[in-house]
Design a protein around this motif. Structure first.
Motif, PDB file in Angstrom:
ATOM      1  N   LYS A 113     -33.022  47.815   1.930  1.00 28.04           N
ATOM      2  CA  LYS A 113     -33.603  48.380   3.157  1.00 28.04           C
ATOM      3  C   LYS A 113     -34.910  49.116   2.841  1.00 28.04           C
ATOM      4  O   LYS A 113     -35.912  48.956   3.535  1.00 28.04           O
ATOM      5  CB  LYS A 113     -32.599  49.326   3.812  1.00 28.04           C
ATOM      6  N   SER A 145     -38.877  48.117   3.824  1.00 26.75           N
ATOM      7  CA  SER A 145     -39.800  49.041   4.486  1.00 26.75           C
ATOM      8  C   SER A 145     -41.114  49.121   3.718  1.00 26.75           C
ATOM      9  O   SER A 145     -42.188  49.220   4.327  1.00 26.75           O
ATOM     10  CB  SER A 145     -39.179  50.431   4.645  1.00 26.75           C
ATOM     11  N   TYR A 155     -35.243  55.783   4.332  1.00 29.56           N
ATOM     12  CA  TYR A 155     -34.624  54.463   4.273  1.00 29.56           C
ATOM     13  C   TYR A 155     -33.615  54.348   3.130  1.00 29.56           C
ATOM     14  O   TYR A 155     -32.795  53.437   3.111  1.00 29.56           O
ATOM     15  CB  TYR A 155     -35.673  53.354   4.137  1.00 29.56           C
ATOM     16  N   GLY A 208     -31.296  49.419  10.639  1.00 30.03           N
ATOM     17  CA  GLY A 208     -32.219  48.556   9.908  1.00 30.03           C
ATOM     18  C   GLY A 208     -31.534  47.420   9.176  1.00 30.03           C
ATOM     19  O   GLY A 208     -30.330  47.222   9.260  1.00 30.03           O
ATOM     20  N   ILE A 246     -33.310  54.447  15.850  1.00 22.32           N
ATOM     21  CA  ILE A 246     -32.639  53.416  15.055  1.00 22.32           C
ATOM     22  C   ILE A 246     -31.258  53.929  14.692  1.00 22.32           C
ATOM     23  O   ILE A 246     -31.051  54.592  13.695  1.00 22.32           O
ATOM     24  CB  ILE A 246     -33.444  53.062  13.789  1.00 22.32           C
ATOM     25  N   GLU A 253     -28.763  41.756  11.527  1.00 23.16           N
ATOM     26  CA  GLU A 253     -28.678  42.801  10.503  1.00 23.16           C
ATOM     27  C   GLU A 253     -27.226  43.034  10.083  1.00 23.16           C
ATOM     28  O   GLU A 253     -26.933  43.256   8.901  1.00 23.16           O
ATOM     29  CB  GLU A 253     -29.300  44.100  11.022  1.00 23.16           C
TER      30      GLU A 253
END
Length: 151
Positions: A21, A25, A35, A41, A121, A128
């Motif tokens: 993840k 990013s 993250y 995500g 989020i 995902e």
């Protein structure tokens, strides 16, 4: 001292999923250390971990194992929640943030900071969740490969 595969494998899957993840990013040009720990995500870390746990229980105890049954149901609930309830809450947060911004621009709200910004989020898109589930199953199979060979 030996660590249970029921703890070790999901933990390692969590580390790898969060790393993926964070790496994604960075590829998008975002450097944000959140993250490494935040939910939401690609891929779904929740899905990866619970699927790794259920897969480990399946490999260790078989399809008739009570532990596999419990972990499989648990995985299903977590994944449903990830792209159901939590996703809807994230969409609502986005709508409220947008509404507050528009009202601030029009002068209807004079103190925007008073309302803060809601975290948008919270949940996942189905892709995902699926990617997390596949990651969890695959990594669990890799870690338990020798046990699979002896069965």
């Amino acid at each position: 001292m030996s660590i249970s595969s029921y703890l070790l494998i999901p933990f390692l899957v969590w580390v790898v999923a969060q790393g993926i993840k964070f790496s994604l990013s960075l590829i998008r040009g975002e450097f944000d250390l959140r993250y490494l720990f935040a939910s939401g995500g690609m891929p779904s870390v929740h899905s990866a971990v619970v699927c790794a746990l259920a897969t480990t229980a399946f490999i260790e105890g078989g399809a008739n194992s009570p532990l596999f049954g419990v972990t499989a149901v648990y995985a299903g609930i977590v994944m449903y929640d990830s792209f159901g309830v939590r996703r809807s809450a994230g969409e609502q947060a986005h709508a409220l943030n947008t509404l507050l911004e528009e009202l601030t621009e029009r002068g209807s709200i004079t103190d925007r900071a008073r309302y803060g910004k809601l975290r948008e989020i919270l949940g996942h898109k189905p892709v995902e969740v699926i990617a997390g589930a596949v990651l969890g199953v695959c990594m669990s199979v890799l870690f338990e490969y020798q046990k699979i060979q002896t069965h």
